[in-house]
Enzyme design. Structure first.
Site, PDB file in Angstrom:
ATOM      1  N   LYS A 194       0.814  -1.219   0.000  1.00  0.00           N
ATOM      2  CA  LYS A 194       0.000   0.000   0.000  1.00  0.00           C
ATOM      3  C   LYS A 194       0.846   1.268   0.000  1.00  0.00           C
ATOM      4  O   LYS A 194       2.030   1.259   0.323  1.00  0.00           O
ATOM      5  CB  LYS A 194      -0.979  -0.020   1.184  1.00  0.00           C
ATOM      6  CG  LYS A 194      -2.109  -1.022   0.952  1.00  0.00           C
ATOM      7  CD  LYS A 194      -3.233  -0.895   1.951  1.00  0.00           C
ATOM      8  CE  LYS A 194      -4.406  -1.788   1.533  1.00  0.00           C
ATOM      9  NZ  LYS A 194      -5.480  -1.797   2.533  1.00  0.00           N
ATOM     10  N   ARG A 220      -3.498 -10.231   4.978  1.00  0.00           N
ATOM     11  CA  ARG A 220      -4.082 -10.244   3.620  1.00  0.00           C
ATOM     12  C   ARG A 220      -3.029  -9.672   2.671  1.00  0.00           C
ATOM     13  O   ARG A 220      -2.655  -8.501   2.784  1.00  0.00           O
ATOM     14  CB  ARG A 220      -5.368  -9.414   3.596  1.00  0.00           C
ATOM     15  CG  ARG A 220      -6.081  -9.397   2.251  1.00  0.00           C
ATOM     16  CD  ARG A 220      -7.334  -8.545   2.307  1.00  0.00           C
ATOM     17  NE  ARG A 220      -8.034  -8.516   1.027  1.00  0.00           N
ATOM     18  CZ  ARG A 220      -7.755  -7.665   0.031  1.00  0.00           C
ATOM     19  NH1 ARG A 220      -6.792  -6.759   0.176  1.00  0.00           N
ATOM     20  NH2 ARG A 220      -8.442  -7.713  -1.104  1.00  0.00           N
TER      21      ARG A 220
END
Length: 273
Positions: free
Chosen positions: A221, A255
């Site tokens: 991210k 995840r």
């Protein structure tokens, strides 16, 4: 710390890895990579072989500013993929990344075992009732705003306190509906600045007070790659570092796009115990 995935009891007292399978053309890291049957099956097989317990399938891109698609289009993308995966890998545990109750119902009927809702029940009033009726584990994520607008100017008085309060309220509603298998996801990057994200990561252990397994979705991210002045493709090492911090602070599920490296992080952290 055990969740029931269609009769398969998964013990989360030992952290597990959830592999990401985006079948969207516009996801931030792997958009467009998995668009045909061969690519989808090869990537899923790779993640399962590397040790993923769950495969999280998403047909609606939730990256900041992503294009909104209809419920019909989301269904058309995702149901055939679930059917394909169940046929090829009968033991697979599929999580479906959706905020729509109709998609939740149709995909569970097609063989999915978990619903992963980025909106935490805020974008579809029927979602809580639906997952309670389906009696499947539900990933309750915190997001400020919508995917289209969440990063425009996220503001909190106290980011940790506000997210804990959100979870407490939503978990209470789900318990009232007799749904017990609830996993919480802080929503890194979903209506948070880089500073908010690192404050959450630093204080992740505080969320253990909610008595629900914690999922950390930090993989590649912008909080990582912007901090380092690189891009998402170069952020694997940063992801492993952040995942290790998350595990040390109580994460039960990682995840990720890169399963092998996440499994290695889990194994190293487990040696401390």
């Amino acid at each position: 710390m055990t969740i029931n995935c269609k009769g398969n009891l998964v013990d989360l007292s030992s952290p597990k890895v959830m592999g990401i399978l985006n079948i969207t053309p516009d996801s931030f890291f792997d958009g467009g990579k998995f668009q045909n049957k061969k690519e989808i099956l090869l990537q899923t097989e790779k993640m399962l072989f590397e040790g993923a317990t769950f495969i999280d399938v998403g047909a609606y891109s939730s990256r900041p500013g992503a294009q909104h698609i209809s419920e019909t289009e989301e269904l058309k993308r995702i149901v055939p993929v679930i059917e394909l995966l169940i046929k090829k890998f009968p033991e697979i545990i599929i999580s479906v990344d959706t905020f729509r109750s109709k998609i939740a119902k149709e995909t569970v009927n097609a063989g999915a075992a978990i619903i992963n809702d980025i909106s935490g029940g805020k974008m579809d009033a029927k979602m809580f009732e639906t997952v309670a009726d389906l009696q499947v584990p539900y990933i309750l994520m915190h997001m400020l705003g919508t995917p289209q607008k969440m990063q425009q100017n996220p503001v909190y008085k106290d980011v940790i306190q506000e997210i804990i309060l959100f979870f407490a309220e939503q978990i209470f509603k789900l318990h009232q509906l007799k749904l017990n298998d609830i996993i919480i996801d802080m929503g890194f990057g979903f209506g948070k600045t880089t500073q908010h994200n690192f404050e959450i990561l630093k204080n992740l252990s505080l969320f253990k007070s909610l008595d629900a397994p914690i999922l950390a979705g930090i993989s590649r991210k912008s909080m990582l790659y912007k901090t380092l002045g690189i891009n998402a493709q170069q952020a694997l090492n940063a992801t492993t570092s952040a995942n290790t911090i998350a595990l040390l602070n109580g994460a039960s599920i990682l995840r990720v796009h890169d399963v092998k490296e996440a499994i290695e992080a889990v194994k190293i952290v487990e040696q401390l115990n």
